[in-house]
Design a protein around this motif. Structure first.
Motif, PDB file in Angstrom:
ATOM      1  N   ASP A   7       0.923   3.903  -3.077  1.00  0.00           N
ATOM      2  CA  ASP A   7       0.478   5.266  -2.786  1.00  0.00           C
ATOM      3  C   ASP A   7       1.545   6.293  -3.174  1.00  0.00           C
ATOM      4  N   GLY A  43       2.347   5.887  -7.235  1.00  0.00           N
ATOM      5  CA  GLY A  43       1.262   6.006  -8.190  1.00  0.00           C
ATOM      6  C   GLY A  43       1.194   4.845  -9.162  1.00  0.00           C
ATOM      7  N   ARG A  96       0.828  -1.210   0.000  1.00  0.00           N
ATOM      8  CA  ARG A  96       0.000   0.000   0.000  1.00  0.00           C
ATOM      9  C   ARG A  96       0.865   1.264   0.000  1.00  0.00           C
ATOM     10  N   PRO A 153      -2.857   1.968  -6.723  1.00  0.00           N
ATOM     11  CA  PRO A 153      -2.918   3.305  -6.109  1.00  0.00           C
ATOM     12  C   PRO A 153      -4.300   3.691  -5.578  1.00  0.00           C
ATOM     13  N   ASP A 154      -5.361   3.036  -6.091  1.00  0.00           N
ATOM     14  CA  ASP A 154      -6.707   3.375  -5.599  1.00  0.00           C
ATOM     15  C   ASP A 154      -7.064   2.630  -4.313  1.00  0.00           C
ATOM     16  N   GLY A 155      -6.118   1.840  -3.794  1.00  0.00           N
ATOM     17  CA  GLY A 155      -6.341   1.153  -2.521  1.00  0.00           C
ATOM     18  C   GLY A 155      -6.774  -0.297  -2.619  1.00  0.00           C
TER      19      GLY A 155
END
Length: 208
Positions: free
Chosen positions: A74, A77, A70, A142-144
């Motif tokens: 993050d 990107g 994560r 990147p969106d989790g």
């Protein structure tokens, strides 16, 4: 396998392109890069991108792998793949386990770490020498969104350590049914049976 928050979700496919390997361990990066060959990925390590090494505060291999993936996704990107792995010794209640790297200290002295494992097992009368390696992989976007996979290989401890082809605790681990330690095996042979290979087989089947 799971998605964000540990809840089951549909597997998300990984498209060809850049992928961050969220590790600063050169040996681990080499193994992961080799296992990913042929899938159209442009692999770059967290060290190459000057990404920080997050503190591993999880209580399981999966939690630590997810934490690292994560953070890398993050900050970069980009999709990021993290591995948390270690050796669990039956006689030591599963230690060093998630603390496998920390047993080697800041200088990553796995010679000293192997000696510490040996000394602790020797101090227990009639101790079992059974051990296993675990590898948890977490793939984060990147969106989790996160997918994770866990592999395992069983074996026994040997002493003195044998071989210089692996890394970490490889020279003192003899996989079940084999006469060479992970430290003595050619990498292709190790990749065919290791805990990391087991986890990667699951990942490749799911996301490619």
């Amino acid at each position: 396998m799971s998605g964000e928050g540990g809840e089951p979700q549909a597997i998300r496919k990984l498209r060809p392109g850049k992928l961050v390997i969220a590790s600063h361990n050169p040996g681990k990066v080499r193994e992961i890069a080799a296992l990913l060959e042929g899938h159209g990925l442009d692999v770059v390590s967290a060290a190459e991108l000057d990404l920080p090494e997050p503190e591993e505060t999880g209580t399981t291999f999966v939690m630590n792998a997810e934490l690292k993936a994560r953070v890398a996704a993050d900050l970069s990107g980009l999709p990021a793949l993290a591995d948390d792995s270690g050796m669990c010794v039956e006689a030591l209640g599963g230690d060093p386990g998630i603390f496998s790297a920390r047993w080697a200290g800041e200088r990553k002295d796995f010679g000293a770490a192997m000696r510490l494992v040996q000394d602790k097992v020797d101090a227990i009368d009639g101790a079992s020498r059974d051990a296993h390696f675990v590898c948890a992989l977490a793939l984060a976007w990147p969106d989790g969104h996160v997918e994770w996979f866990e592999g395992r290989v069983d074996g026994t401890l040997v002493w003195p350590p044998r071989g210089d082809k692996g890394f970490g605790y490889d020279p003192m681990f003899l996989p079940e049914g084999r006469d060479q330690t992970f430290g003595e095996m050619d990498q292709d042979e190790k990749h065919a049976i290791s805990h990391r290979a087991d986890a990667f087989r699951q990942l490749v089947a799911a996301v490619f």
